[in-house]
Structure formats: structure tokens, C-alpha cells
Enzyme design. Structure first.
Site, short mmCIF file in Angstrom:
data_model
loop_
_atom_site.label_atom_id
_atom_site.label_comp_id
_atom_site.label_asym_id
_atom_site.label_seq_id
_atom_site.Cartn_x
_atom_site.Cartn_y
_atom_site.Cartn_z
CE1 TYR A 1 -2.99 6.25 12.43
CE2 TYR A 1 -4.66 4.72 11.61
CZ TYR A 1 -3.35 5.16 11.66
OH TYR A 1 -2.40 4.52 10.91
CG ASP B 1 -0.79 4.37 15.11
OD1 ASP B 1 0.12 5.11 15.59
OD2 ASP B 1 -0.55 3.48 14.28
CD GLU C 1 -3.47 3.70 7.66
OE1 GLU C 1 -3.61 3.33 8.82
OE2 GLU C 1 -2.37 4.06 7.18
CE1 TYR D 1 -11.24 -5.77 17.82
CE2 TYR D 1 -9.57 -6.90 16.51
CZ TYR D 1 -10.01 -6.41 17.72
OH TYR D 1 -9.23 -6.54 18.83
CD1 TRP E 1 0.28 0.42 3.37
CD2 TRP E 1 -0.28 -1.72 3.03
NE1 TRP E 1 0.74 -0.30 4.44
CE2 TRP E 1 0.39 -1.62 4.26
CE3 TRP E 1 -0.74 -2.97 2.60
CZ2 TRP E 1 0.64 -2.73 5.07
CZ3 TRP E 1 -0.49 -4.06 3.41
CH2 TRP E 1 0.18 -3.95 4.62
CB CYS F 1 17.63 4.41 22.32
SG CYS F 1 16.07 4.14 23.18
FE1 SF4 Z 1 12.05 5.79 21.15
FE2 SF4 Z 1 14.55 5.49 22.05
FE3 SF4 Z 1 14.04 6.92 19.86
FE4 SF4 Z 1 13.35 7.85 22.23
S1 SF4 Z 1 15.42 7.46 21.53
S2 SF4 Z 1 12.11 7.87 20.37
S3 SF4 Z 1 12.74 5.95 23.27
S4 SF4 Z 1 13.73 4.70 20.13
#
Ligand code: SF4
Length: 366
Positions: free
Chosen positions: A118, A136, A35, A80, A22, A216
Site C-alpha cells: 500500500y 487500504d 502515509e 506503533y 502533505w 450515497c
Molecule cells: Fe459508497 Fe454509497 Fe458511493 Fe456506493 S453509492 S460507493 S456505498 S457512498
């Protein structure tokens, strides 16, 4: 902050976007179907459903004109089921009120059956590149972590704050000079920066900022993320306690006569309306399923042979379905809906709810 985050999200998405079918189109109908299917369902499950749907019902007109049983059959297994019925209702409304052309105005999109804020935002941005926000579960998680926002994101004030931040981000993307926005390469086709920003937010939540163990170290916006700076990304979002699980007991009869089985079509205004299933009743928590079913059918308990049980869940409900078989050509009249004797091949072609399809697979294969 949105002014600095938006370009990084767009740059990251240009290289990280998954090639999903999509995303190869800006057709609002195709995006809308995806969606709705993606709500509470994983991408890898949706791909096959979406491709089958688009092959059978490639445009609004074909959906509006299709027999409802065919629409429900294409949805079978996604759960659903009111969503499938609403898709068809909305398609018929677009044909009747908008000359069969998907409306561009977000307020008109929002007025269609089954479309919430949304979904309206996702369609308007992905198909028409309008700066409409989306929020979402994935986007809530990213935004609450970016700002280390306390409180349940579904609670009114926190929710309003998150919608506002989502709007600021998509507006910031819309204001960027086109040369500043590298799009993902073919075969992905996006309508523009608003589409790209919203899809980047969802993609970040789905693939990097995951509920547990967010990545992160590879996040494009980690330098602006307050939850990361605090060392506690998984403390966000702070959700309210889940609703208490409720057990429910059903008694179901697989009634056969000369290689035909009795099916009941649920009335259109009921849960899972329009789907077919083996006749069943809900028993109270202390009732005996066998005698309850025998009484409902008007037969002696000794004619019902126990087959086993299947278990399934819908939202907070945990169902235990007690199964019995019975032979004979009497016909019961369940409240609401209709009953029909069907052949084995009709059993395969009619839309059945997921639990009853499992029941066929388990007990009617030989
Ligand atoms: Fe998410 Fe980590 Fe990025 Fe912050 S740094 S938005 S906690 S992945």
C-alpha cells in the site's frame, strides 16, 4: 466499469479534496512520512505530528543523521513505534544505497524497511504519478461496495481481486487525456492523474463512503454502485470476526530518589524498542501484582505504596497497569535495556510510550 468511474472520481476530487499539508507537495519524503503516520491514525491527529516532524527533519538526510531518541520523541503518542524506527532505517538505507535520492522504482520503494505494498503504491503514485494501485481500509470499503463483492477483503482471493480493480482504476486514470482531468486548485499540488485517482478513492472512503451511514446521495459514483442498488451498502465489506480480546496485567514502579526518577530504556529489539518507561513487569493472570513486583525488585511489599491503575489497549490486548511508588537509591537491573535516574525536565524530553506519558501527567505534575 473503471473507464466510466475514473473520470467521475477525478472530477469529484477536484472540487472535494481537503487541503491537507502533505497534498501541497510532491516530495516523496514528505508523502512517505504522512502515509506512515496515517496508518491507524486519524487525519486531524496526524497534521500536528507531520508538521512538527517536517520542521525538525525536513529531508531524508536530516532523518538519517538524527539521534534515534529525537526521532522517537517526534513520534511519541502515535503508537506503533517500530514505524518511526523503520522510517529512520529506510532513510539510512536510501542514503547508503541510492545516494540520498528517494527511489522512483516501485520495487525499490517496496524493498525499503517498513514499506508494504500500500505505502509503496501511495508514494509512487502521489510523488511520481506512476499507475500503482493502493488498497487500504478506505479503498477496500469503496471497492467492495461498488462491486457488492462478498467475502472478507483480507482473504487471499478477494484481496487479489480488489488489488486488480484498484490497478484497473489507476490505469484508466493514466490513460485519460489531460484536458479531461481538472486538478484541485492551489494550494493543493498533485503529481498527476494517478495521484489524483488514488487520493480520490481514499477521500471518498474517508468522507462519503464511511463505514456507517455512507452519504450515497452525494456520492459521485452511486449510479455504478451495486451495494447502493441493492439497498445494503453497510453489508459490505464482509469482515471476518475480530480476534478475541486478551487481558494483560502489568505492575509498574515509580521509583524516586532526591527529585529524580528511575527509568528503563527498552532494548532495541523489543516491542517499543528504544522508548523509556518506568520499570515494570508483566504478571500472570492469577498473580498478585504487588508481591510479583516486590519479588522482582527485591524489596519488601510494605515499601511499595499503591498509587492506582491505568488502562490502555494495543491491538487486541487490554492492559491494566498497577502502579506503585517507592523511594530509595538502590537500582534494579531489568532484563534488556538500561536504567537511568532522570530529572523532571529529562522526563519531559525523553521519548516515553503513551501509557507512561499518561502516568507522568497524572502522578508527577506536582
Ligand atoms: Fe459508497 Fe454509497 Fe458511493 Fe456506493 S453509492 S460507493 S456505498 S457512498
Amino acid at each position: 466499469m473503471p473507464g466510466s468511474i475514473a473520470p467521475r472520481l477525478l472530477d469529484w476530487f477536484a472540487g472535494a479534496a481537503r487541503d491537507l499539508p502533505w497534498r501541497r507537495t510532491t516530495d516523496p519524503y514528505a508523502i512517505w512520512v504522512s502515509e506512515v503516520m496515517l496508518q491507524q491514525t486519524q487525519v486531524r491527529t496526524v497534521i500536528g505530528y507531520w508538521e512538527r516532524w517536517m520542521a525538525e527533519l525536513p529531508d531524508l538526510q536530516s532523518l538519517a543523521n538524527a539521534p534515534t531518541d529525537s526521532v522517537l520523541k517526534l513520534w511519541e503518542g502515535l503508537g506503533y513505534y517500530s514505524r518511526a524506527r523503520n522510517l529512520q532505517r529506510a532513510a539510512r538505507q536510501i542514503v547508503a544505497e541510492h545516494q540520498g535520492v528517494f527511489p522512483r522504482d516501485p520495487d525499490l520503494i517496496l524493498a525499503l524497511p517498513g514499506i508494504g505494498r500500500y505505502t509503496a503504491g501511495a508514494i509512487a503514485s502521489s510523488a511520481f504519478n506512476l499507475p500503482t494501485p493502493i488498497l487500504d481500509g478506505n479503498v477496500m470499503r469503496v471497492l467492495t461496495r461498488l462491486g457488492a463483492i462478498p467475502g472478507d477483503p483480507r482473504q487471499r482471493e478477494t484481496n487479489a481481486r480488489l488489488w486488480k480493480e484498484a490497478l484497473e482504476l489507476v490505469v484508466a486514470a493514466a490513460a485519460l487525456a489531460p484536458a479531461r482531468i481538472p486538478p484541485p486548485g492551489p494550494p493543493i499540488r498533485l503529481a498527476g492523474p494517478c495521484s489524483q485517482l488514488n487520493q480520490a478513492l481514499m477521500e471518498l472512503g474517508a468522507t462519503v463512503c464511511k463505514p456507517s451511514n455512507p452519504d450515497c446521495a452525494n456520492c459521485p459514483v452511486s449510479s455504478s454502485c451495486q451495494a447502493f442498488a441493492l439497498g445494503s451498502p453497510e453489508h459490505f465489506p464482509q469482515k471476518a470476526a475480530r480476534p478475541v480480546v486478551t487481558p494483560r496485567i502489568l505492575a509498574t514502579v515509580i521509583w524516586s530518589h532526591r527529585r529524580r526518577w528511575l527509568l528503563h530504556r527498552r532494548s532495541d529489539d523489543s516491542v517499543n524498542g528504544g522508548f523509556w518507561e518506568f520499570p515494570n513487569i508483566e504478571c500472570g493472570p492469577v498473580a498478585d501484582p504487588l508481591s510479583s513486583l516486590a519479588r522482582w525488585l527485591g524489596v519488601g511489599s510494605d515499601r511499595l505504596e499503591p498509587l492506582g491503575q491505568i488502562r490502555h489497549s494495543i491491538t487486541r490486548y487490554r492492559f491494566v497497569q498497577h502502579l506503585y511508588c517507592l523511594t530509595g537509591d538502590e537500582v534494579i537491573t531489568p532484563p534488556g535495556g538500561e536504567v537511568r535516574w532522570v530529572t523532571r525536565s529529562e522526563l519531559d524530553s525523553l521519548p516515553l510510550t503513551g501509557a507512561h506519558r499518561r502516568l507522568v501527567a497524572r502522578y508527577l505534575t506536582s
